[in-house]
Design a protein around this motif. Structure first.
Motif, PDB file in Angstrom:
ATOM      1  N   UNK A   1      30.788  17.316 -23.372  1.00 14.33           N
ATOM      2  CA  UNK A   1      30.045  16.932 -22.046  1.00 14.33           C
ATOM      3  C   UNK A   1      28.771  16.319 -22.135  1.00 14.33           C
ATOM      4  N   UNK A   2      28.510  15.149 -21.383  1.00 21.78           N
ATOM      5  CA  UNK A   2      27.512  14.336 -21.342  1.00 21.78           C
ATOM      6  C   UNK A   2      26.546  14.979 -20.083  1.00 21.78           C
ATOM      7  N   UNK A   3      25.093  14.843 -20.338  1.00 28.36           N
ATOM      8  CA  UNK A   3      24.219  15.242 -19.329  1.00 28.36           C
ATOM      9  C   UNK A   3      23.065  13.893 -19.512  1.00 28.36           C
ATOM     10  N   UNK A   4      22.828  13.458 -18.025  1.00 28.86           N
ATOM     11  CA  UNK A   4      21.809  12.295 -18.003  1.00 28.86           C
ATOM     12  C   UNK A   4      21.713  12.207 -16.367  1.00 28.86           C
ATOM     13  N   UNK A   5      20.005  12.118 -16.272  1.00 28.27           N
ATOM     14  CA  UNK A   5      19.644  11.920 -15.008  1.00 28.27           C
ATOM     15  C   UNK A   5      20.329  12.788 -13.773  1.00 28.27           C
TER      16      UNK A   5
END
Length: 222
Positions: free
Chosen positions: A80-84
């Motif tokens: 997974x990717x997390x941003x903002x």
């Protein structure tokens, strides 16, 4: 640290050589050790499967740009990717809200899968990183010096390609290979040859390489 994350770190450092690293993170601190976290050495023989990369748009690294392109790549190493305040997982590669305590506005977070793929060291392919024309294996490089001030290094050998960095003055560079691209004209010179500089992650017109030959000797073609 998972080898795939070390690869992404190397690619980002090459593409955005002046980027800030204040919010970079790898192995978790004491606070991480008190809870389940991919920043802890938890997988297999103690592999860390997450890294954080600092938001620094002033030096080219906009975390939302990179974070958007990683799920689009459908790379099987991504967990997974997390941003903002958003998260995208391999389940559907779509963004959804993220309500964790850290909004991830100062860095983006990438977790890779807990299987042997996490140690796959092949390059990541989001367009923002450009292509690295090395072909694998050992690479021969040749040192030169540039001339001029404010010389643009571009992601591709085209005048409309994104600028990855600017050389403020004469700079020693290590050229990996050269190729034909857009024709550049300056100071009475015209040339369509461009050199790839791996340390800078981009191309510079051969016009700005301080050498009398338009096509550099002893440098292979990309």
């Amino acid at each position: 640290m998972a080898a795939s994350l070390e690869t992404l770190l190397r690619q980002l450092d090459a593409r955005f050589s002046e980027r800030g690293r204040l919010s970079d993170g790898g192995i978790g601190d004491a606070a991480h050790q008190t809870r389940d976290s991919d920043h802890n050495p938890w997988y297999g023989p103690g592999i860390v499967t997450a890294r954080d990369f600092t938001h620094d748009p002033a030096h080219g690294l906009d975390i939302q740009e990179v974070a958007d392109q990683l799920p689009d790549s459908r790379d099987p190493r991504i967990k997974y990717v997390i941003a903002n305040r958003r998260i995208a997982t391999r389940n559907d590669w779509q963004w959804g809200p993220y309500d964790g305590a850290n909004p991830h506005e100062k860095h983006f977070h990438l977790s890779v899968v807990a299987d042997p793929l996490c140690d796959d060291p092949q390059d990541w392919k989001p367009p923002v990183l450009g292509e690295t024309p090395d072909g694998g294996g050992d690479v021969t490089t040749t040192d030169f010096v540039t001339w001029g001030t404010g010389v643009n290094v571009r992601a591709e050998p085209r005048l409309d390609a994104p600028v990855v960095t600017v050389l403020p003055g004469p700079t020693q560079v290590t050229v990996q290979c050269q190729t034909r691209g857009d024709t550049v004209s300056t100071a009475g010179h015209v040339n369509d040859a461009w050199s790839f500089i791996p340390r800078l992650g981009g191309y510079v017109s051969n016009i700005f390489i301080d050498h009398p030959a338009a096509w550099l000797p002893a440098v292979g073609e990309c």
